[in-house]
Design a protein around this motif. Structure first.
Motif, mmCIF file in Angstrom:
data_model
loop_
_atom_site.group_PDB
_atom_site.id
_atom_site.type_symbol
_atom_site.label_atom_id
_atom_site.label_comp_id
_atom_site.label_asym_id
_atom_site.label_seq_id
_atom_site.Cartn_x
_atom_site.Cartn_y
_atom_site.Cartn_z
ATOM 1 N N THR A 43 -31.059 20.268 -2.650
ATOM 2 C CA THR A 43 -30.483 21.471 -3.241
ATOM 3 C C THR A 43 -30.009 22.402 -2.141
ATOM 4 N N ILE A 44 -28.782 22.888 -2.286
ATOM 5 C CA ILE A 44 -28.261 23.859 -1.341
ATOM 6 C C ILE A 44 -28.002 25.167 -2.088
ATOM 7 N N THR A 45 -28.077 26.273 -1.368
ATOM 8 C CA THR A 45 -27.805 27.588 -1.951
ATOM 9 C C THR A 45 -26.695 28.234 -1.138
ATOM 10 N N PRO A 46 -25.451 28.014 -1.519
ATOM 11 C CA PRO A 46 -24.333 28.522 -0.708
ATOM 12 C C PRO A 46 -24.162 30.033 -0.822
ATOM 13 N N ARG A 47 -23.583 30.602 0.217
ATOM 14 C CA ARG A 47 -23.255 32.021 0.190
ATOM 15 C C ARG A 47 -22.152 32.253 -0.842
ATOM 16 N N PRO A 48 -22.282 33.281 -1.675
ATOM 17 C CA PRO A 48 -21.251 33.536 -2.690
ATOM 18 C C PRO A 48 -19.859 33.636 -2.075
ATOM 19 N N GLY A 49 -18.920 32.927 -2.674
ATOM 20 C CA GLY A 49 -17.541 32.955 -2.204
ATOM 21 C C GLY A 49 -17.225 31.992 -1.084
ATOM 22 N N SER A 50 -18.244 31.294 -0.547
ATOM 23 C CA SER A 50 -18.003 30.382 0.578
ATOM 24 C C SER A 50 -17.200 29.161 0.167
ATOM 25 N N TRP A 51 -17.001 28.989 -1.121
ATOM 26 C CA TRP A 51 -16.229 27.862 -1.643
ATOM 27 C C TRP A 51 -14.783 28.232 -1.964
ATOM 28 N N ALA A 52 -14.438 29.504 -1.810
ATOM 29 C CA ALA A 52 -13.148 29.998 -2.302
ATOM 30 C C ALA A 52 -11.952 29.399 -1.571
ATOM 31 N N GLY A 53 -12.142 28.906 -0.353
ATOM 32 C CA GLY A 53 -11.021 28.394 0.422
ATOM 33 C C GLY A 53 -10.666 26.952 0.143
ATOM 34 N N VAL A 54 -11.323 26.312 -0.824
ATOM 35 C CA VAL A 54 -11.075 24.895 -1.110
ATOM 36 C C VAL A 54 -10.442 24.751 -2.494
ATOM 37 N N ARG A 55 -9.371 24.004 -2.538
ATOM 38 C CA ARG A 55 -8.713 23.702 -3.809
ATOM 39 C C ARG A 55 -8.191 22.272 -3.761
ATOM 40 N N PRO A 56 -7.914 21.676 -4.902
ATOM 41 C CA PRO A 56 -7.388 20.302 -4.919
ATOM 42 C C PRO A 56 -5.910 20.272 -4.576
ATOM 43 N N SER A 57 -5.496 19.182 -3.976
ATOM 44 C CA SER A 57 -4.074 19.001 -3.700
ATOM 45 C C SER A 57 -3.350 18.629 -4.984
ATOM 46 N N ALA A 58 -2.038 18.572 -4.911
ATOM 47 C CA ALA A 58 -1.222 18.296 -6.096
ATOM 48 C C ALA A 58 -1.603 16.944 -6.702
ATOM 49 N N GLY A 59 -1.590 16.877 -8.015
ATOM 50 C CA GLY A 59 -1.866 15.627 -8.707
ATOM 51 C C GLY A 59 -3.311 15.385 -9.036
ATOM 52 N N TYR A 60 -4.193 16.362 -8.763
ATOM 53 C CA TYR A 60 -5.619 16.175 -9.042
ATOM 54 C C TYR A 60 -5.840 16.102 -10.547
ATOM 55 N N ARG A 61 -6.602 15.119 -10.963
ATOM 56 C CA ARG A 61 -6.804 14.860 -12.385
ATOM 57 C C ARG A 61 -8.272 14.989 -12.748
ATOM 58 N N VAL A 62 -8.540 15.778 -13.781
ATOM 59 C CA VAL A 62 -9.911 16.040 -14.218
ATOM 60 C C VAL A 62 -10.036 15.747 -15.708
ATOM 61 N N ALA A 63 -11.125 15.103 -16.079
ATOM 62 C CA ALA A 63 -11.472 14.902 -17.489
ATOM 63 C C ALA A 63 -12.711 15.743 -17.775
ATOM 64 N N LEU A 64 -12.603 16.628 -18.735
ATOM 65 C CA LEU A 64 -13.729 17.448 -19.161
ATOM 66 C C LEU A 64 -14.347 16.820 -20.401
ATOM 67 N N VAL A 65 -15.628 16.461 -20.309
ATOM 68 C CA VAL A 65 -16.354 15.913 -21.458
ATOM 69 C C VAL A 65 -17.291 16.985 -21.964
ATOM 70 N N THR A 66 -17.230 17.250 -23.254
ATOM 71 C CA THR A 66 -18.038 18.334 -23.784
ATOM 72 C C THR A 66 -18.635 17.966 -25.137
ATOM 73 N N ARG A 67 -19.739 18.614 -25.428
ATOM 74 C CA ARG A 67 -20.406 18.430 -26.713
ATOM 75 C C ARG A 67 -21.193 19.696 -27.012
ATOM 76 N N GLY A 68 -20.978 20.279 -28.175
ATOM 77 C CA GLY A 68 -21.721 21.465 -28.570
ATOM 78 C C GLY A 68 -20.802 22.662 -28.731
ATOM 79 N N ASP A 69 -21.214 23.567 -29.619
ATOM 80 C CA ASP A 69 -20.431 24.763 -29.882
ATOM 81 C C ASP A 69 -21.254 26.025 -29.642
ATOM 82 N N ASP A 70 -22.350 25.895 -28.899
ATOM 83 C CA ASP A 70 -23.153 27.068 -28.575
ATOM 84 C C ASP A 70 -22.433 27.907 -27.525
ATOM 85 N N ARG A 71 -22.845 29.128 -27.379
ATOM 86 C CA ARG A 71 -22.147 30.040 -26.465
ATOM 87 C C ARG A 71 -22.164 29.561 -25.008
ATOM 88 N N PRO A 72 -23.295 29.085 -24.462
ATOM 89 C CA PRO A 72 -23.259 28.596 -23.085
ATOM 90 C C PRO A 72 -22.228 27.484 -22.869
#
Length: 224
Positions: free
Chosen positions: A57-86
């Motif tokens: 487990t790592i505990t990164p400094r808030p915002g230390s991830w802000a400089g990373v983004r995917p390059s063009a063409g990055y593909r993501v599949a979101l799998v979800t189940r449930g209608d609760d607020r979280p």
């Protein structure tokens, strides 16, 4: 708000179908090259003197991830189940991140408990660079599926697998940390901890870790 644990028999049957079915690259065709990360993790995300051990487990400094983004063409599949607020808050965070980063996002929704493993299978059939899960009901199906598909990266947000393989990264915090496997709801569970700000940070921190090759770990976010 809490949902019943999966029936073991239903999960076993569905998992067998997935493990014998077709996934990315199973037809012998060459895999699509995965887009790379643009940018670097900032100071405080990890200790530069050491590489996080698997399942650590790592505990990164808030915002230390802000400089990373995917390059063009990055593909993501979101799998979800449930209608609760979280779960809805997590889904919204993934959709907002994908829109901001111009990510090709497709959503797969499990209809019911018997459709959980098949939903993961449908997500894999989309040949994504990353599968993100939102919803505690998906933890047990991922435990079954992920060790058998090590070439597919998974990101679990707001929960984690008890013994993740190297292709499973999780983002968690006090108030979440559901692990499935019949363990029930954590005593520290707090639906109110799934705020839009924390869920947005969790998606960004988790995807930055995966893009940077820091996988198989738990990214812990409590400073939100």
């Amino acid at each position: 708000m809490r949902r019943p644990h999966l029936a073991a028999a239903a999960l076993t049957v569905a998992a067998a179908a997935l493990l014998t079915g077709c996934g990315s690259g199973d037809d012998g065709s060459p895999s699509r090259p995965a887009p790379s990360a643009v940018g670097r993790l900032g100071a405080g995300f990890i200790d530069p003197a050491s590489t996080p051990a698997p399942e650590s487990t790592i505990t990164p400094r808030p915002g230390s991830w802000a400089g990373v983004r995917p390059s063009a063409g990055y593909r993501v599949a979101l799998v979800t189940r449930g209608d609760d607020r979280p779960t809805r808050t997590l889904v919204n965070a993934v959709q907002e991140w994908a829109g901001e980063q111009d990510v090709d996002l497709e959503t797969v929704t499990a209809a019911d408990a018997s459709d959980l493993v098949p939903a993961v299978s449908r997500a894999m059939d989309l040949d994504p660079d990353l599968i993100i899960s939102a919803g505690e009901d998906l933890v047990d199906p991922l435990v079954t599926v992920t060790p058998n598909h090590l070439d597919q990266q998974f990101l679990v947000v707001g929960a984690e697998l008890a013994e993740p393989t190297e292709n499973v990264t999780a983002v968690d915090w006090t108030g979440a940390s559901f692990r499935g496997e019949g363990l029930g709801t954590a005593s520290t569970y707090d639906a109110a901890s799934f705020t839009p700000a924390r869920c947005a940070a969790a998606v960004r921190a988790g995807t930055a870790a995966v893009l940077s090759g820091r996988t198989g770990i738990v990214v812990w976010l409590d400073d939100f």
